[in-house]
Scaffold this motif. Structure first.
Motif, PDB file in Angstrom:
ATOM      1  N   GLN A 285      38.193  -8.325  26.805  1.00  0.00           N
ATOM      2  CA  GLN A 285      39.199  -9.309  26.449  1.00  0.00           C
ATOM      3  C   GLN A 285      40.479  -8.599  26.027  1.00  0.00           C
TER       4      GLN A 285
ATOM      5  N   ALA B  61      38.717 -18.296  23.019  1.00  0.00           N
ATOM      6  CA  ALA B  61      38.942 -18.663  24.414  1.00  0.00           C
ATOM      7  C   ALA B  61      39.405 -20.107  24.566  1.00  0.00           C
TER       8      ALA B  61
ATOM      9  N   VAL C 113      40.793 -10.892  18.632  1.00  0.00           N
ATOM     10  CA  VAL C 113      41.053 -11.615  19.882  1.00  0.00           C
ATOM     11  C   VAL C 113      41.154 -13.108  19.606  1.00  0.00           C
TER      12      VAL C 113
ATOM     13  N   SER D 164      31.676 -16.238  24.410  1.00  0.00           N
ATOM     14  CA  SER D 164      31.909 -15.022  25.144  1.00  0.00           C
ATOM     15  C   SER D 164      31.767 -13.860  24.190  1.00  0.00           C
TER      16      SER D 164
END
Length: 315
Positions: free
Chosen positions: A187, A86, A83, A57
């Motif tokens: 995100q 995922a 971040v 992503s």
């Protein structure tokens, strides 16, 4: 070493698969499966699963009518977006987020134990974000020092920005705040501004703060003599937190209580961490062993807590 943090791999000799969550050395990696347990394994004993690529992503651009609510559009706007992966939640990816109207000629180098390593070099277009580094959040205290160097370029008649050089050694407080939506990544994550305005100190106000009456100064609350660090005692929303977020919250609460106990000259204090997988206990003992205000520490009241609590004797 061909593997990167976040890679999805399958064991060669066993029916197991998981995500790379630690690079131990040139031959060994740590792989975490669905049970959230990390297994050290030789890199030669796993293989990449075809069709999966770490950090799939990648950058998503906002639509034409979508404005950056969290990142204001202006000459300044160079951010580091951090971040969680995922799939492998204990791994974090670093993105250089360019919300300026300039092209950014960017390099990232890291320094650890006087060893300097080039991590990234490239051109980041306006309103784009590029992944430049990955790390294991639980190993934050072992991360190297980061050095970002940025040149600003635009073919138009804009003002000329001075080159940006930022050196940063991250610590827990940088990731203790709430996550926010990073629109250029689409995100949730932590957003750190690298080109923030220079802090101007008001000397007169600073001087006045030194002479505030004692009652105006912030008092340090006395902690309990037994501090329960179970996450359900600290946060009502713990079921929505990742294991890394829970560990950070527990360690912050531990440090606050320990500092308060030192301020109030407690002879000792007990931290109830539970048994679990031993990660919290390990992190607490590691922090205690580095604190010169600690005389010693030991398992506390085994008849009451078993091996789920640590008693700290203060100097």
């Amino acid at each position: 070493m061909k593997y990167k943090l976040g890679d999805f791999v399958r064991f060669v000799d066993e029916k197991m698969e998981g995500y790379v969550t630690r690079i131990i050395d040139e031959q060994m990696i740590g792989v975490t499966g669905d049970d959230d347990f990390e297994i050290p394994v030789l890199a030669s004993k796993v293989t990449t699963v075809h069709g999966f690529e770490a950090g799939q992503s990648e950058t998503k651009q906002p639509s034409a009518n979508q404005k950056s609510a969290d990142i204001p559009t202006q000459d300044k706007g160079v951010y580091l977006g951090v971040v969680n992966d995922a799939k492998a939640g204990s791994v974090v990816h670093f993105y250089l987020v360019n919300d300026t109207s300039y092209q950014l000629l960017t390099t990232l180098t890291t320094e650890k134990q006087q060893q300097i390593r080039g991590e990234y070099a490239g051109i980041i277009a306006p309103k784009k974000a590029v992944k430049i580094y990955s790390g294991q959040l639980a190993d934050l205290q072992l991360w190297p020092k980061f050095k970002f160097q940025v040149l600003f370029y635009n073919a138009g008649s804009m003002s000329v920005n001075s080159p940006l050089v930022v050196e940063e050694k991250f610590n827990a407080k940088d990731f203790s705040g709430a996550k926010k939506q990073i629109l250029l990544l689409d995100q949730q994550g932590w957003l750190i501004q690298l080109d923030e305005p220079e802090l101007i100190i008001d000397a007169q106000k600073l001087k006045e703060s030194f002479f505030k009456p004692a009652e105006e100064k912030l008092a340090v609350a006395k902690p309990q003599r037994e501090v329960d660090l179970h996450i359900e005692k600290l946060r009502d929303d713990h079921q929505f937190l990742s294991s890394t977020e829970m560990l950070n919250i527990q360690m912050d609460h531990f440090r606050t209580a320990l500092d308060a106990a030192i301020v109030h000259q407690y002879p000792d204090i007990v931290f109830i961490h539970g048994v679990g997988n031993g990660v919290l206990k390990h992190e607490i003992h590691k922090a205690l062993s580095r604190n010169n205000r600690i005389q010693t520490f030991m398992d506390a009241h085994k008849d009451k807590f078993g091996y789920g609590a640590t008693k700290v004797i203060l100097k």
